[in-house]
Motif scaffolding. Sequence first.
Motif, PDB file in Angstrom:
ATOM      1  N   PRO A  62       0.789  -1.240   0.000  1.00 33.86           N
ATOM      2  CA  PRO A  62       0.000   0.000   0.000  1.00 33.86           C
ATOM      3  C   PRO A  62       0.819   1.288   0.000  1.00 33.86           C
ATOM      4  O   PRO A  62       0.347   2.316  -0.479  1.00 33.86           O
ATOM      5  CB  PRO A  62      -0.842  -0.114   1.271  1.00 33.86           C
ATOM      6  N   LEU A  65       1.217   3.556  -3.241  1.00 37.59           N
ATOM      7  CA  LEU A  65       0.256   4.576  -3.662  1.00 37.59           C
ATOM      8  C   LEU A  65       0.708   5.971  -3.225  1.00 37.59           C
ATOM      9  O   LEU A  65       0.340   6.964  -3.839  1.00 37.59           O
ATOM     10  CB  LEU A  65      -1.134   4.281  -3.085  1.00 37.59           C
ATOM     11  N   ASP A  75      -6.258   5.279  -7.771  1.00 42.93           N
ATOM     12  CA  ASP A  75      -6.174   5.197  -6.313  1.00 42.93           C
ATOM     13  C   ASP A  75      -7.506   4.761  -5.706  1.00 42.93           C
ATOM     14  O   ASP A  75      -7.537   3.927  -4.806  1.00 42.93           O
ATOM     15  CB  ASP A  75      -5.750   6.539  -5.708  1.00 42.93           C
ATOM     16  N   ALA A  76      -8.608   5.323  -6.212  1.00 45.34           N
ATOM     17  CA  ALA A  76      -9.933   4.949  -5.701  1.00 45.34           C
ATOM     18  C   ALA A  76     -10.238   3.481  -6.005  1.00 45.34           C
ATOM     19  O   ALA A  76     -10.824   2.784  -5.171  1.00 45.34           O
ATOM     20  CB  ALA A  76     -10.997   5.857  -6.306  1.00 45.34           C
ATOM     21  N   ARG A  79      -8.176   1.321  -3.585  1.00 44.31           N
ATOM     22  CA  ARG A  79      -8.639   1.422  -2.196  1.00 44.31           C
ATOM     23  C   ARG A  79      -9.933   0.646  -1.941  1.00 44.31           C
ATOM     24  O   ARG A  79     -10.345   0.494  -0.793  1.00 44.31           O
ATOM     25  CB  ARG A  79      -8.796   2.886  -1.811  1.00 44.31           C
ATOM     26  N   ARG A  80     -10.577   0.148  -2.982  1.00 41.57           N
ATOM     27  CA  ARG A  80     -11.768  -0.691  -2.797  1.00 41.57           C
ATOM     28  C   ARG A  80     -11.423  -2.036  -2.150  1.00 41.57           C
ATOM     29  O   ARG A  80     -12.269  -2.665  -1.537  1.00 41.57           O
ATOM     30  CB  ARG A  80     -12.425  -0.988  -4.136  1.00 41.57           C
ATOM     31  N   THR A  82      -9.923  -3.316   0.482  1.00 44.00           N
ATOM     32  CA  THR A  82      -9.402  -3.223   1.842  1.00 44.00           C
ATOM     33  C   THR A  82      -9.914  -4.335   2.740  1.00 44.00           C
ATOM     34  O   THR A  82      -9.381  -4.522   3.821  1.00 44.00           O
ATOM     35  CB  THR A  82      -9.773  -1.870   2.477  1.00 44.00           C
TER      36      THR A  82
END
Length: 149
Positions: A62, A65, A75-76, A79-80, A82
């Motif tokens: 991570p 990023l 990035d979005a 980040r899904r 997690t």
Amino acid sequence: MTLAEEFRSRNFSIYGQWTGVLGMILCLALGIANIFTVHVIRIIFSVLALASTFVILFIEVPWLLRICPTSSTFDAFIRRFTTNWMRAAMYTVLSAIQWASLCTGASSLIAVAVVLIIAALFYAFAGLRNQEFVGSKTLGGQGVVQMIV
């Protein structure tokens, strides 16, 4: 927590994360190896394996990023993933893509598919046992990202 202590913790998300890193290495190596074939469709699967390498890299490490220039959309998307269930789903999809490479005949991309499905199973076991996702400190989890910034 040392790497040995992380493995002794019996948290399946740690196992899934390290299996994912192994899968990433295989995606890179075997994607490059299979790109030099005469089957056009197998070349497409090789390129997909290479693309999977970078997706897995940003998901499992991570702090990249923070230091790599990426778009906010990428990035979005990253980040899904997690939770254990989202990671299990992602690895299942990536594995299914490589299993589909069997339509061109047997190749070493099968090894990629097997390792990715094992990573998916580890994350699914972590989800079934209601274990929190715990990232390995070695790969940038548990506060390492905050120390970099």
